[in-house]
Write a protein that holds these residues in place. Structure first.
Motif, PDB file in Angstrom:
ATOM      1  N   ILE A   1      -3.003   4.739  14.139  1.00  8.81           N
ATOM      2  CA  ILE A   1      -4.026   5.656  14.664  1.00  8.81           C
ATOM      3  C   ILE A   1      -5.082   5.944  13.605  1.00  8.81           C
ATOM      4  O   ILE A   1      -6.289   5.988  13.909  1.00  8.81           O
ATOM      5  N   LEU A   2      -4.659   6.159  12.383  1.00  9.51           N
ATOM      6  CA  LEU A   2      -5.634   6.393  11.317  1.00  9.51           C
ATOM      7  C   LEU A   2      -6.623   5.239  11.211  1.00  9.51           C
ATOM      8  O   LEU A   2      -7.833   5.455  11.005  1.00  9.51           O
ATOM      9  N   ASP A   3      -6.131   4.017  11.351  1.00  7.19           N
ATOM     10  CA  ASP A   3      -7.000   2.843  11.265  1.00  7.19           C
ATOM     11  C   ASP A   3      -7.859   2.701  12.512  1.00  7.19           C
ATOM     12  O   ASP A   3      -9.092   2.559  12.422  1.00  7.19           O
ATOM     13  N   ASP A   4      -7.241   2.752  13.676  1.00  4.98           N
ATOM     14  CA  ASP A   4      -7.956   2.485  14.926  1.00  4.98           C
ATOM     15  C   ASP A   4      -9.024   3.528  15.230  1.00  4.98           C
ATOM     16  O   ASP A   4     -10.091   3.187  15.752  1.00  4.98           O
ATOM     17  N   VAL A   5      -8.745   4.784  14.917  1.00  2.00           N
ATOM     18  CA  VAL A   5      -9.654   5.869  15.301  1.00  2.00           C
ATOM     19  C   VAL A   5     -10.610   6.242  14.177  1.00  2.00           C
ATOM     20  O   VAL A   5     -11.797   6.501  14.406  1.00  2.00           O
ATOM     21  N   PHE A   6     -10.103   6.254  12.930  1.00  2.00           N
ATOM     22  CA  PHE A   6     -10.888   6.793  11.826  1.00  2.00           C
ATOM     23  C   PHE A   6     -11.276   5.763  10.765  1.00  2.00           C
ATOM     24  O   PHE A   6     -12.018   6.088   9.840  1.00  2.00           O
ATOM     25  N   GLY A   7     -10.771   4.550  10.859  1.00  2.78           N
ATOM     26  CA  GLY A   7     -11.078   3.540   9.852  1.00  2.78           C
ATOM     27  C   GLY A   7     -10.433   3.817   8.511  1.00  2.78           C
ATOM     28  O   GLY A   7     -10.922   3.354   7.473  1.00  2.78           O
ATOM     29  N   ILE A   8      -9.336   4.586   8.527  1.00  9.23           N
ATOM     30  CA  ILE A   8      -8.650   4.950   7.284  1.00  9.23           C
ATOM     31  C   ILE A   8      -7.525   3.965   7.015  1.00  9.23           C
ATOM     32  O   ILE A   8      -6.610   3.807   7.840  1.00  9.23           O
ATOM     33  N   ALA A   9      -7.591   3.298   5.884  1.00 10.83           N
ATOM     34  CA  ALA A   9      -6.576   2.317   5.497  1.00 10.83           C
ATOM     35  C   ALA A   9      -5.559   2.988   4.585  1.00 10.83           C
ATOM     36  O   ALA A   9      -5.884   3.384   3.456  1.00 10.83           O
ATOM     37  N   VAL A  10      -4.331   3.146   5.087  1.00  7.92           N
ATOM     38  CA  VAL A  10      -3.212   3.616   4.286  1.00  7.92           C
ATOM     39  C   VAL A  10      -2.086   2.587   4.417  1.00  7.92           C
ATOM     40  O   VAL A  10      -2.158   1.672   5.238  1.00  7.92           O
ATOM     41  N   ARG A  11      -1.070   2.733   3.604  1.00 11.07           N
ATOM     42  CA  ARG A  11       0.081   1.828   3.678  1.00 11.07           C
ATOM     43  C   ARG A  11       1.211   2.542   4.399  1.00 11.07           C
ATOM     44  O   ARG A  11       1.465   3.726   4.153  1.00 11.07           O
ATOM     45  N   VAL A  12       1.902   1.831   5.268  1.00 11.75           N
ATOM     46  CA  VAL A  12       3.081   2.382   5.939  1.00 11.75           C
ATOM     47  C   VAL A  12       4.237   1.410   5.778  1.00 11.75           C
ATOM     48  O   VAL A  12       4.055   0.198   5.664  1.00 11.75           O
ATOM     49  N   GLY A  13       5.446   1.946   5.743  1.00 12.41           N
ATOM     50  CA  GLY A  13       6.638   1.125   5.563  1.00 12.41           C
ATOM     51  C   GLY A  13       7.464   1.668   4.412  1.00 12.41           C
ATOM     52  O   GLY A  13       7.390   2.852   4.060  1.00 12.41           O
ATOM     53  N   HIS A  14       8.255   0.768   3.796  1.00  5.88           N
ATOM     54  CA  HIS A  14       9.037   1.226   2.640  1.00  5.88           C
ATOM     55  C   HIS A  14       8.419   0.781   1.316  1.00  5.88           C
ATOM     56  O   HIS A  14       8.987   1.025   0.256  1.00  5.88           O
ATOM     57  N   HIS A  15       7.250   0.145   1.378  1.00  3.95           N
ATOM     58  CA  HIS A  15       6.449  -0.163   0.195  1.00  3.95           C
ATOM     59  C   HIS A  15       7.235  -0.980  -0.836  1.00  3.95           C
ATOM     60  O   HIS A  15       7.071  -0.787  -2.051  1.00  3.95           O
ATOM     61  N   CYS A  16       8.070  -1.884  -0.366  1.00  4.51           N
ATOM     62  CA  CYS A  16       8.908  -2.710  -1.244  1.00  4.51           C
ATOM     63  C   CYS A  16       9.765  -1.825  -2.155  1.00  4.51           C
ATOM     64  O   CYS A  16      10.008  -2.164  -3.316  1.00  4.51           O
ATOM     65  N   ALA A  17      10.191  -0.695  -1.618  1.00  2.00           N
ATOM     66  CA  ALA A  17      11.074   0.217  -2.354  1.00  2.00           C
ATOM     67  C   ALA A  17      12.089   0.797  -1.365  1.00  2.00           C
ATOM     68  O   ALA A  17      12.232   2.013  -1.230  1.00  2.00           O
TER      69      ALA A  17
END
Length: 420
Positions: A363-379
């Motif tokens: 939603i952050l990407d689709d609506v606001f163009g905000i790129a964040v990382r989701v998942g376990h981040h290789c940790a």
């Protein structure tokens, strides 16, 4: 004494991607530099110019282009050495990323080609990592334990997201051969207390390695002052290109280690039944190296040095303070990591109650163009420790603004409304 400040608007103009619009006319808000940073024009043009006008293989072509390419490649080594305070340029080994740098050191232990007792590894010996590590600083040591019969042990993590040092003297003991931990966590933002761990490692004769992939791009780092034996970091997180990483190691240790890869340029002489090897650092740089990537990394070092790492650190500290305050006012948001600025960097990971991080990111990407990382981040082990499958992670850099953090907060409120 006032802290240095950045002209962020001027800096942003150096990064072409930050001016682009995403589909639907959304401006890009890039909060994923902990994953990979964006690249300034200075880096892009340095690589383009080398490819267009100077490219040849290095160390082997006796003509003008070969000399120019070799000079650029070895000049990059000089610049990286100065950037991290390496006592000698020969202590800088170029790899393809930090993962390869970590694997290079792990491979040295228990290798029958190496005779130095510091790298002998077998049953009864121990390797120590931590629960907050990136997979790149876990899996190579698992391989080493499986290969040699040694035991892998680890520091825990406190509820606040700090390294649990309560069992330091029991965990790091006379059986420990190497301790390898993150300088700064890629999830928690925690900057680990190197001095205390190093002191204990020295007491028992163990070596210390730091994964500095998240610290070298964001803080002034002096490897000599840190006192560790090995430090790994990568180019693509410090406004440089992917495909190049760095291992710094103490010269006498690198000289004692067996080669990691065999091939051209890492040899002194070859017969059909044996080979002798080049001095460091070339002993560890088999084959055609990442020439253009090294040129790009040198340009990245020049760029960051001109701005000043003290200024970068101070700016990110301001961003992090703003983010911690703003995110703390969102109901149902759980911060995973330290809630204050003490010994932490510009990475914030969190969960929203009842909402999967993948939905948050989409939603952050689709609506606001905000790129964040989701998942376990290789940790993944760190997330298991906190009893969660994944987090949303926002990570800041020199080109980010408090307005972008405010946009993130607005976007998170919108996500909650969607799922409310």
């Amino acid at each position: 004494m006032s802290l240095p400040s950045l002209d962020v608007e001027r800096i942003r103009k150096d990064f072409p991607v930050l001016s682009r619009e995403l589909p639907g006319g959304r401006p890009l808000i890039y909060l994923d530099s902990g994953n990979s940073s964006q690249k300034p024009t200075q880096v892009i043009e340095a690589m383009r110019d080398h490819l267009a006008m100077h490219y040849s293989n290095v160390g082997r072509a006796h003509h003008a282009l070969g000399a120019e390419s070799t000079e650029a490649y070895e000049g990059a080594r000089d610049k990286v050495a100065a950037f991290v305070g390496a006592p000698s340029r020969d202590e800088i080994v170029f790899t393809k990323n930090a993962s390869e740098a970590l694997n290079l050191v792990a491979y040295a232990f228990g290798n029958p080609m190496g005779g130095d007792p510091r790298f002998q590894m077998g049953p009864g010996d121990e390797i120590v990592v931590s629960e907050m590590e990136h997979h790149s600083n876990i899996v190579p040591w698992q391989f080493l334990a499986q290969r040699t019969g040694a035991t892998l042990r680890w520091f825990g993590v406190t509820d606040e997201g700090r390294l649990d040092l309560s069992g330091l003297h029991e965990l790091v003991n006379e059986r420990t051969k190497i301790v390898s931990i993150a300088h700064q966590s890629n999830v928690l933002g925690t900057v680990n207390p190197v001095a205390g761990v190093l002191a204990r490692a020295r007491e028992v004769g163990a070596l210390l390695m730091l994964d500095a992939s998240q610290s070298v791009p964001h803080h002034p780092v002096d490897v000599a002052a840190l006192g560790a034996d090995f430090v790994a970091f990568t180019g693509h997180k410090m406004v440089g290109p992917s495909g190049i990483g760095v291992l710094w190691g103490r010269g006498e240790l690198l000289s004692a280690m067996p080669p990691f890869l065999g091939g051209g340029e890492m040899i002194e002489a070859v017969w059909m039944d044996r080979s002798t090897f080049a001095p460091i650092p070339h002993k560890f740089e088999a084959g055609t190296p990442p020439i253009v990537e090294a040129v790009g990394l040198a340009a990245a070092v020049d760029y960051l040095s001109a701005i000043g790492m003290d200024a970068v650190e101070a700016h990110e500290r301001e961003l992090t303070a703003h983010a911690l305050g703003a995110l703390g006012e969102i109901p149902g948001l759980r911060l995973i990591g330290p809630g204050d600025l003490a010994d932490r960097g510009g990475t914030v990971a969190f969960t929203l109650e009842g909402i999967h991080p993948h939905d948050v990111g989409q939603i952050l990407d689709d609506v606001f163009g905000i790129a964040v990382r989701v998942g376990h981040h290789c940790a993944r082990p760190l997330h298991l420790r906190f009893g969660i499958p994944a987090t949303t992670r926002a990570s800041f850099y020199l080109y980010n603004t408090t307005d972008e953090i405010d946009a993130l907060v607005k976007g998170l409120h919108h996500v909650q409304k969607v799922f409310g």
